[in-house]
Motif scaffolding. Sequence first.
Motif, PDB file in Angstrom:
ATOM      1  N   THR A 104      42.256   6.326  54.931  1.00 54.55           N
ATOM      2  CA  THR A 104      40.821   6.428  54.768  1.00 54.55           C
ATOM      3  C   THR A 104      39.958   5.632  55.812  1.00 54.55           C
ATOM      4  OG1 THR A 104      41.051   6.508  52.434  1.00 54.55           O
ATOM      5  CG2 THR A 104      38.780   5.842  53.276  1.00 54.55           C
ATOM      6  N   TYR A 107      40.064   7.314  59.386  1.00 54.89           N
ATOM      7  CA  TYR A 107      39.289   8.703  59.193  1.00 54.89           C
ATOM      8  C   TYR A 107      37.896   8.074  59.679  1.00 54.89           C
ATOM      9  CZ  TYR A 107      36.334  12.629  57.036  1.00 54.89           C
ATOM     10  OH  TYR A 107      35.907  13.682  56.954  1.00 54.89           O
ATOM     11  N   SER A 111      35.314   8.998  62.316  1.00 51.84           N
ATOM     12  CA  SER A 111      33.996   9.344  62.524  1.00 51.84           C
ATOM     13  C   SER A 111      33.010   8.761  63.345  1.00 51.84           C
ATOM     14  CB  SER A 111      33.574   9.415  61.031  1.00 51.84           C
ATOM     15  OG  SER A 111      34.514  10.179  60.118  1.00 51.84           O
ATOM     16  N   LYS A 120      39.434  16.875  62.019  1.00 53.57           N
ATOM     17  CA  LYS A 120      39.979  15.637  61.423  1.00 53.57           C
ATOM     18  C   LYS A 120      40.931  16.122  60.128  1.00 53.57           C
ATOM     19  CE  LYS A 120      36.444  12.918  60.665  1.00 53.57           C
ATOM     20  NZ  LYS A 120      35.205  13.747  61.457  1.00 53.57           N
ATOM     21  N   ASN A 122      41.838  16.012  56.196  1.00 51.67           N
ATOM     22  CA  ASN A 122      40.829  16.253  55.042  1.00 51.67           C
ATOM     23  C   ASN A 122      41.594  15.092  53.842  1.00 51.67           C
ATOM     24  OD1 ASN A 122      39.309  18.313  56.229  1.00 51.67           O
ATOM     25  ND2 ASN A 122      41.157  19.508  55.796  1.00 51.67           N
ATOM     26  N   LEU A 123      40.557  14.436  53.206  1.00 50.53           N
ATOM     27  CA  LEU A 123      40.853  13.380  52.302  1.00 50.53           C
ATOM     28  C   LEU A 123      40.432  13.828  51.038  1.00 50.53           C
ATOM     29  CD1 LEU A 123      40.284  10.093  53.954  1.00 50.53           C
ATOM     30  CD2 LEU A 123      42.581  11.294  53.366  1.00 50.53           C
ATOM     31  N   LYS A 145      35.017  12.471  48.896  1.00 51.94           N
ATOM     32  CA  LYS A 145      35.421  13.220  50.023  1.00 51.94           C
ATOM     33  C   LYS A 145      33.980  13.746  50.513  1.00 51.94           C
ATOM     34  CE  LYS A 145      37.097  18.022  51.090  1.00 51.94           C
ATOM     35  NZ  LYS A 145      37.721  19.140  50.599  1.00 51.94           N
ATOM     36  N   ASN A 152      29.490  11.047  58.330  1.00 51.20           N
ATOM     37  CA  ASN A 152      29.893  11.729  59.531  1.00 51.20           C
ATOM     38  C   ASN A 152      28.788  12.350  60.306  1.00 51.20           C
ATOM     39  OD1 ASN A 152      31.847  12.232  61.756  1.00 51.20           O
ATOM     40  ND2 ASN A 152      32.080  14.288  61.050  1.00 51.20           N
TER      41      ASN A 152
END
Length: 697
Positions: A104, A107, A111, A120, A122-123, A145, A152
């Motif tokens: 995370t 990520y 961003s 990117k 995906n979570l 999510k 972002n």
Amino acid sequence: MDTNQDKLKLTSVNDLMGMNFYIPSYQRGYRWKTHQVTDLLDDIWEFHEKEKKPNEIYCVQPLVVKRKEEDIFRKIKEEASNLSEIINLIKGYWEVIDGQQRLTTFYIILSCLLPNLQNKFNLEYAIRNPQNRMSANSDNGIGSKEFLIKLNRYEIDNELASSNIDFYHMYNTYNEVNKWITRKKVELKNIGKEFDLESFVNTITNRVKFIWYETDEPDPIEVFIRLNIGKISLTDSELIKALFLNESNYNESASAIRLQQIEIASEWDKIERTLRNEEFWLFIHDLGWEKPTRIEWIFDMIVQQKLFGEMQDCGNDNHKTFRYFYEFFNKNKKNITSEWIRDTWNEVKKYFMIFHEWFNDFELYHYVGFLILQDVKIEQLIKNYQSKKDDFKVYLKKEIKKKLIKCSDLKREYGESGESKRECLPLLLLFNIQTVINQNIEYIKDKKYGMAAYYRFPFHLFKKEGKKANSKGWEVEHIASNSGDDLGDKNIKVWLASVLYSLSKDNRLRDEIKRYLDSDKQQSSELERLKEKIKDIDIQPIADQDKQKVWNFTILDSSTNEEYQNDPFPIKRIYVLAKDNGRKVLKIYDKNTHRISFNKDEEVIAFIPPATKNVFIKAYTEMPVSLTSWTEQDAKSYLRKIEETLCEFLYPDIYALEPKYRKTFFKKGRIIANINPQLRERYIRMILRKNDSIKFY
């Protein structure tokens, strides 16, 4: 025994792009603090700025995943609204068992650095998911999510960020990353440089790599519990084990593969079980190993010695050892066969087999154990280990002699300071160890015992005793107190009780001491008379000027030493023998028993080295006159025993003689240290000429 087909590799951040990750509900939400984010960015920046080798990487902690089994067609039908979503669903999802906090964070970093990047990874989170009304945020209808996507797009305000704890920490991380970028730009500008965004992003996406650990364990929750409850991290040894058991490394039939996997896994477990035996482990290692598995120590040693050659810079973090093995496997991926795997494993196993051989040979066990206690590196011993045991024993004995250089002069008078007398600790320790070796040699000669090693010096107890709480380790202690026997009024009764305990039952002095102790009015004149009578028993007590020599030293753990401090010999004797039997001595005279009291409610056992115990029971004195003091006779007998036991190390010229001639040097009453060296040399030359008529005086 675990032989599941875990898949292991180093995966760059760039390799994760476009992948789908699922964070299950059994994991806690995102909780990274801002200082953790800053530390990570600073660390990556330091790596980014330094001069690097072509393939050098920055390694991130393991990302443990399991492919999520789902009905893809059903998910496409129910969830996909466009082609892009269909493509993502076809790729499938990876359930993140461990590593979601780092995933995370990266990520969010991407961003901030590349806000327009669309592809990117995906979570998706099981909690804070709007499709699950029970877990979604009821006020805004978005999940974690969607919150990350809004971050972002700069669509987050403080109110939304504060609506739950996960959003709060994600938002703080986002702000901290942006602050860090701003600070870095200002720092660089102040020194006439610019922040090279493209270069830094390239480092993050291509040189930062996760340890990708894909497990086939049927129950991911069980794996999660093992990795997280009690914070048991995925160890280097587990990662290396996956390399050895990886099915893709084999080119034989499934049954042959399974057989070798079981064989390696079984041997692996046997090594770990043996290393967990404290007697074995503390023979070759010190206390303080904190890692969950002990086989990892062998892998660390292999990396330190570069057994498989030089690899690219493996860094210095917690997974340096794994990366060395990973690079070795990767370097040989075209040559890997089951035979190559077996040969590589045998090289690892060879270390254990050396330790096992040392442990089961009573001479190697004791000499290696002694040298390790003298801070000789085990890597040095392995390097000098030859196929012939006798050659290795010669090497060990040479190294031992080097450790005795400072204390080989048995006539030396040591200074008053504790540090000075500590120099003879190796000598006294070796005396204990060689005593055990000689005992074993005698047992072997006497075939009725039918065993090769009857007793070992317990290095595990020696090390544990030296590292007890509030302990200063092992100390060289005076046998006869160096400060004299002036007890003061408080301990007079305790001293007399200890003397009483040391006297034979038919000694008339016992009754006189008892009468004095039982008297309500104790006269000083009577006490002085008793003292004189006790002195008369002790023929030739050791002189004060001789108390700083080896014959008045023994080794004791510091806790026992501190308990009796400078007490006279009979009190020390009671303390040592009581501690050996698990009893705690109280410095209190018991009028009913005429003895020193013991604490019946507290068991305090200590490891007392065998020679130390022998000193206090006067085992080295042929016919001890008294147990009330340490006499000159006792000291000389003790010193002669040290000389005889350590003759090979202290007097190699004498040890080289035939046993019948060697014995003449150890006749009753003779101390070799007191013999003129020239006279000793002359006598040895005569013996070598077989001139039996020459007498030695």
